[in-house]
Design an enzyme around this catalytic site. Sequence first.
Site, PDB file in Angstrom:
ATOM      1  N   SER A 136       0.860  -1.192   0.000  1.00 57.94           N
ATOM      2  CA  SER A 136       0.000   0.000   0.000  1.00 57.94           C
ATOM      3  C   SER A 136       0.887   1.230   0.000  1.00 57.94           C
ATOM      4  O   SER A 136       2.034   1.172   0.465  1.00 57.94           O
ATOM      5  CB  SER A 136      -0.892   0.001   1.255  1.00 57.94           C
ATOM      6  OG  SER A 136      -1.516   1.249   1.447  1.00 57.94           O
ATOM      7  N   TYR A 149      -2.576  -1.641  10.253  1.00 56.37           N
ATOM      8  CA  TYR A 149      -2.661  -1.852   8.806  1.00 56.37           C
ATOM      9  C   TYR A 149      -1.424  -1.268   8.124  1.00 56.37           C
ATOM     10  O   TYR A 149      -0.767  -1.928   7.312  1.00 56.37           O
ATOM     11  CB  TYR A 149      -3.925  -1.218   8.245  1.00 56.37           C
ATOM     12  CG  TYR A 149      -4.015  -1.300   6.740  1.00 56.37           C
ATOM     13  CD1 TYR A 149      -4.555  -2.423   6.130  1.00 56.37           C
ATOM     14  CD2 TYR A 149      -3.548  -0.266   5.919  1.00 56.37           C
ATOM     15  CE1 TYR A 149      -4.628  -2.517   4.744  1.00 56.37           C
ATOM     16  CE2 TYR A 149      -3.615  -0.354   4.546  1.00 56.37           C
ATOM     17  CZ  TYR A 149      -4.160  -1.480   3.955  1.00 56.37           C
ATOM     18  OH  TYR A 149      -4.209  -1.575   2.590  1.00 56.37           O
TER      19      TYR A 149
END
Length: 246
Positions: A136, A149
């Site tokens: 990400s 995350y």
Amino acid sequence: MKTTGNTIFFTGGTSGLGLGLARRFRDLGNTVIISGRRQDLLDRIAAEDSIEGVALDVADPASIARAFEQVTSAHDVNVLMTMAGIMQVEDLHDPAHLATSEETIGINLLGTIRTITAFTPYLLKQADPAILTVSSGLAFVPLAMTPTYSATKAAVHSYTQSLRAQLANTPLQVIEVVPPAVRTALLNQEDDERAMPLDEYLDETMELLQTHPDADEILVDRVRILRDAERENRYDQVIGILNSVG
């Protein structure tokens, strides 16, 4: 990586980026097998999209072992794409966040590592093999409201680099796909105008895979502000902007 004529196994792939990429790869002439925890959802996708599904919970090592045996006994898989992941908000003032943190690590990081570990010896025997991990933009500039995350995606990036280095003298290609925020159900971003429209992301990603078959990282333009923030001496500025709107 070649983009047609593969047999690709996705961890995840029942929604969002995973299902979108699975459809795009299928349309290019690949055999695609997705996975997920909900058999009813897998059955629906099989009926609607003609994409085979396999039950898999990446947080469960035994489930990974079963899925590996099921998929490789029925198909000559040569590409693995580790899509499965969760993203949840955490309040670090509250000790109760630890349960969310542990779940996120179990799925996003350990699930990725365990799946890659299961498939790597098998893939090394295949023609044109590849592993695609999914990190990400938040691996490079964290979003404070989703700390674990962001940390797991940073770990996936680091692990991918080590995997690529250790496999450098083999035919197994290692590619890291680095999405920005995309309009999917992840963190309820379907209608967030700050996020990239899903079809635009899929178009640009598939074009990059096709035109840069030897790439180590797949970076759409929208993610470069995060990927390059530290390199360009803009980290403090970018993290301030990100977390002022996060």
